[in-house]
Design an enzyme around this catalytic site. Structure first.
Site, PDB file in Angstrom:
ATOM      1  N   PHE A 138       0.839  -1.194   0.000  1.00 46.78           N
ATOM      2  CA  PHE A 138       0.000   0.000   0.000  1.00 46.78           C
ATOM      3  C   PHE A 138       0.888   1.263   0.000  1.00 46.78           C
ATOM      4  O   PHE A 138       1.924   1.295   0.665  1.00 46.78           O
ATOM      5  CB  PHE A 138      -0.881  -0.038   1.251  1.00 46.78           C
ATOM      6  CG  PHE A 138      -2.010   0.940   1.250  1.00 46.78           C
ATOM      7  CD1 PHE A 138      -3.193   0.659   0.583  1.00 46.78           C
ATOM      8  CD2 PHE A 138      -1.897   2.152   1.915  1.00 46.78           C
ATOM      9  CE1 PHE A 138      -4.245   1.567   0.586  1.00 46.78           C
ATOM     10  CE2 PHE A 138      -2.950   3.067   1.915  1.00 46.78           C
ATOM     11  CZ  PHE A 138      -4.115   2.767   1.250  1.00 46.78           C
ATOM     12  N   ASP A 215       1.023  -5.305   8.426  1.00 48.77           N
ATOM     13  CA  ASP A 215      -0.086  -4.388   8.215  1.00 48.77           C
ATOM     14  C   ASP A 215      -1.336  -5.244   8.042  1.00 48.77           C
ATOM     15  O   ASP A 215      -1.414  -6.072   7.119  1.00 48.77           O
ATOM     16  CB  ASP A 215       0.189  -3.533   6.966  1.00 48.77           C
ATOM     17  CG  ASP A 215      -0.888  -2.474   6.763  1.00 48.77           C
ATOM     18  OD1 ASP A 215      -2.055  -2.750   7.085  1.00 48.77           O
ATOM     19  OD2 ASP A 215      -0.567  -1.376   6.263  1.00 48.77           O
ATOM     20  N   TYR A 240     -11.458   1.149  10.104  1.00 48.37           N
ATOM     21  CA  TYR A 240     -12.647   1.573   9.345  1.00 48.37           C
ATOM     22  C   TYR A 240     -12.998   0.651   8.188  1.00 48.37           C
ATOM     23  O   TYR A 240     -13.955   0.893   7.484  1.00 48.37           O
ATOM     24  CB  TYR A 240     -12.480   3.016   8.833  1.00 48.37           C
ATOM     25  CG  TYR A 240     -11.174   3.267   8.109  1.00 48.37           C
ATOM     26  CD1 TYR A 240     -11.002   2.872   6.795  1.00 48.37           C
ATOM     27  CD2 TYR A 240     -10.113   3.896   8.761  1.00 48.37           C
ATOM     28  CE1 TYR A 240      -9.805   3.089   6.139  1.00 48.37           C
ATOM     29  CE2 TYR A 240      -8.913   4.113   8.111  1.00 48.37           C
ATOM     30  CZ  TYR A 240      -8.762   3.704   6.806  1.00 48.37           C
ATOM     31  OH  TYR A 240      -7.573   3.907   6.153  1.00 48.37           O
ATOM     32  N   LYS A 241     -12.206  -0.386   7.953  1.00 50.20           N
ATOM     33  CA  LYS A 241     -12.515  -1.312   6.853  1.00 50.20           C
ATOM     34  C   LYS A 241     -13.437  -2.410   7.392  1.00 50.20           C
ATOM     35  O   LYS A 241     -14.561  -2.117   7.778  1.00 50.20           O
ATOM     36  CB  LYS A 241     -11.220  -1.814   6.230  1.00 50.20           C
ATOM     37  CG  LYS A 241     -10.526  -0.671   5.466  1.00 50.20           C
ATOM     38  CD  LYS A 241      -9.157  -1.011   4.941  1.00 50.20           C
ATOM     39  CE  LYS A 241      -8.588   0.211   4.198  1.00 50.20           C
ATOM     40  NZ  LYS A 241      -7.140   0.153   4.026  1.00 50.20           N
ATOM     41  N   ARG A 389     -12.492  -3.837  -7.836  1.00 54.28           N
ATOM     42  CA  ARG A 389     -12.318  -4.552  -6.580  1.00 54.28           C
ATOM     43  C   ARG A 389     -13.681  -4.777  -5.937  1.00 54.28           C
ATOM     44  O   ARG A 389     -14.426  -3.833  -5.693  1.00 54.28           O
ATOM     45  CB  ARG A 389     -11.422  -3.710  -5.675  1.00 54.28           C
ATOM     46  CG  ARG A 389     -10.628  -4.524  -4.687  1.00 54.28           C
ATOM     47  CD  ARG A 389      -9.612  -3.670  -3.984  1.00 54.28           C
ATOM     48  NE  ARG A 389     -10.230  -2.515  -3.336  1.00 54.28           N
ATOM     49  CZ  ARG A 389      -9.655  -1.824  -2.363  1.00 54.28           C
ATOM     50  NH1 ARG A 389      -8.455  -2.139  -1.940  1.00 54.28           N
ATOM     51  NH2 ARG A 389     -10.258  -0.785  -1.819  1.00 54.28           N
TER      52      ARG A 389
HETATM   53  C1  LIG Z   1      -6.279   1.263   4.061  1.00 56.91           C
HETATM   54  C2  LIG Z   1      -4.848   0.974   4.268  1.00 56.91           C
HETATM   55  C3  LIG Z   1      -4.022   1.886   4.949  1.00 56.91           C
HETATM   56  C4  LIG Z   1      -4.589   3.192   5.391  1.00 56.91           C
HETATM   57  O1  LIG Z   1      -3.765   3.998   6.136  1.00 56.91           O
HETATM   58  P1  LIG Z   1      -4.423   5.252   6.889  1.00 56.91           P
HETATM   59  O2  LIG Z   1      -3.342   5.883   7.615  1.00 56.91           O
HETATM   60  O3  LIG Z   1      -5.511   4.683   7.768  1.00 56.91           O
HETATM   61  O4  LIG Z   1      -5.042   6.128   5.866  1.00 56.91           O
HETATM   62  C5  LIG Z   1      -2.709   1.528   5.183  1.00 56.91           C
HETATM   63  N1  LIG Z   1      -2.222   0.331   4.766  1.00 56.91           N
HETATM   64  C6  LIG Z   1      -2.995  -0.548   4.087  1.00 56.91           C
HETATM   65  C7  LIG Z   1      -2.429  -1.863   3.653  1.00 56.91           C
HETATM   66  C8  LIG Z   1      -4.328  -0.248   3.809  1.00 56.91           C
HETATM   67  O5  LIG Z   1      -5.080  -1.103   3.142  1.00 56.91           O
END
Ligand SMILES: *Cc1c(COP(=O)(O)O)cnc(C)c1O
Length: 421
Positions: A138, A215, A240-241, A389
């Site tokens: 990410f 992560d 939040y996911k 997705r």
């Molecule tokens: C959604 C996501 C993030 C989001 O990071 P934020 O700091 O909450 O915006 C980070 N890493 C991964 C792998 C994600 O899917």
């Protein structure tokens, strides 16, 4: 009846049967209805709100905040990052108490933990100068690592992962060695959904004398996770996911008990100090997980997660995973049957044991298709360059709705390709 109509009838029946047999179906009622939304296929990006949360927020305004006022800091809020972290650890992460905290955003917690890990006193300074990460990770993970490497004079060792199957064990074994300080990986790839074997990879990294940070953004709340049993050092994730904490809800961090005392995070703030209200002259880090906090915790942002954890606990993570596998298999089978001829490719591992809770399909027209679908209340998301997705949050998704969504994808794709010269 034509063969095609007969097929459609059979499919509809299959989806309806899956809904009837679904032990988690009752939980769908717990979510706030979304009028005009035919199929929500993005629960992996933003989970849906619970009805219970509307009530909780109102009560909070009137009670904890409105009436208790600043007394609530003493009574509950001050320890909420740790208490909610412990609850999250127990229900979702397989973490014993005292190792999880809810705070900040994933990005900020990632920064704090990576900095703490590469700077730890026992890291054989001067020799362990590499951070290993894959180039498909990410963006925030890659950006934070690059920033820290520049800041600390370290090197990033990039693994070039297969876009569908993700990082392989062989690639990791080749990349990790006596120069490695830290390996940063996602349990589930945000694009392909590829799922890594956390326990096996953690063991491999430990054998090389390095630490690993996982992560869990795309796995927390949808997959069984056993951080303690797997021997994980560090983990971060957003809430939040699949965890349904709401837009911008704070993230979580896990630090294995045995590591906490030697790790110092760089954002030294009063809320992470030993005696918060001593207003001390110098910073002394608190013992335990409190040291990973910095400033005043985002209490309002934590409230929806409290309700969401109650629903996840009542459903059980194992049952959630079982439904998740059925949902993703439904998408894969449906696409094999109906979209193969349209040139749609599967960008997610076929083996359910190798994928998380979402499925990504590839087609050059999917950017236009996504816009068309959103306007009809069918909501997947699009990931460049060509990925549609389909994220399926098991607690709020049903098979009949999913099938209606997939039919809309097929129709929108047919429209988009018909427009092509
Ligand atoms: C959604 C996501 C993030 C989001 O990071 P934020 O700091 O909450 O915006 C980070 N890493 C991964 C792998 C994600 O899917």
């Amino acid at each position: 009846m034509s063969t095609e109509a007969a097929q459609t009838t059979r499919r509809r029946r299959d989806a309806a049967t899956l809904d009837q047999l679904d032990p988690l179906a009752r939980h769908r009622e717990a979510f706030v209805p979304a009028p005009g939304v035919l199929a929500y296929l993005d629960g992996n990006s933003l989970g849906r709100p619970l009805r219970a949360t509307a009530h909780r927020l109102q009560e909070f305004i009137a009670g904890e905040w409105g009436t208790e006022l600043i007394r609530s800091w003493d009574e509950r809020w001050f320890d909420l990052p740790l208490a909610l972290g412990d609850r999250l650890g127990r229900i979702v992460l397989g973490a014993a108490t005292g190792q999880t905290v809810v705070a900040d955003s994933t990005t900020v917690l990632l920064y704090k933990l990576v900095r703490a890990a590469v700077d730890r006193p026992s890291a054989e300074h001067g020799t362990r100068t590499e951070i290993v990460i894959d180039d498909g990770n990410f963006p925030t993970d890659r950006f934070v690592i690059e920033g820290i490497a520049a800041e600390r004079g370290l090197q990033v060792r990039w693994i070039s992962a297969d876009p569908v199957t993700g990082v392989s064990t062989d690639q990791l074994a080749a990349a990790v060695g006596d120069r490695t300080a830290l390996v940063v990986l996602s349990q589930v790839d945000y694009r392909s959904g590829a799922l890594l074997d956390v326990e096996a990879v953690t063991e491999l990294v430990h054998a090389a004398g390095a630490l690993v940070l996982w992560d869990l953004c795309h796995s927390a709340g949808v997959l069984p996770i056993h951080l303690d049993a797997w021997g994980v050092d560090l983990a971060v994730g957003c809430s939040y996911k699949y965890l349904g904490g709401g837009p911008g809800a704070p993230a979580f961090a896990y630090v294995a008990a045995g590591l906490q005392e030697e790790l110092l995070q760089p954002i030294q703030g009063w809320m992470g100090a030993q005696d918060v209200f001593a207003m001390a002259d110098v910073y002394r880090p608190a013992t335990g997980m409190r040291r990973f906090l910095s400033g005043t915790p985002p209490i309002v942002g934590m409230l929806p997660l409290e309700d969401s954890l109650t629903v996840i606990e009542s459903a059980g993570v194992q049952a959630i995973r079982e439904k998740s596998e059925l949902l993703t298999a439904f998408v894969v089978d449906w696409c094999d049957e109906h979209l193969d001829a349209s040139g749609v490719t599967l960008l997610t591992p076929r083996d359910p044991a190798r994928r998380g809770g979402h499925v990504t399909l590839g087609h050059a027209e999917f950017e236009a298709v996504t816009a068309d679908l959103w306007s009809q209340g069918v909501i997947p998301d699009f990931r460049r360059p060509n990925g549609l997705r389909i994220g399926l949050s098991p607690l709020s998704s049903g098979f009949v709705d999913l099938e209606a969504g997939l039919e809309a994808v097929a129709e929108a794709l047919a429209r988009a390709t018909a427009r092509q010269p």
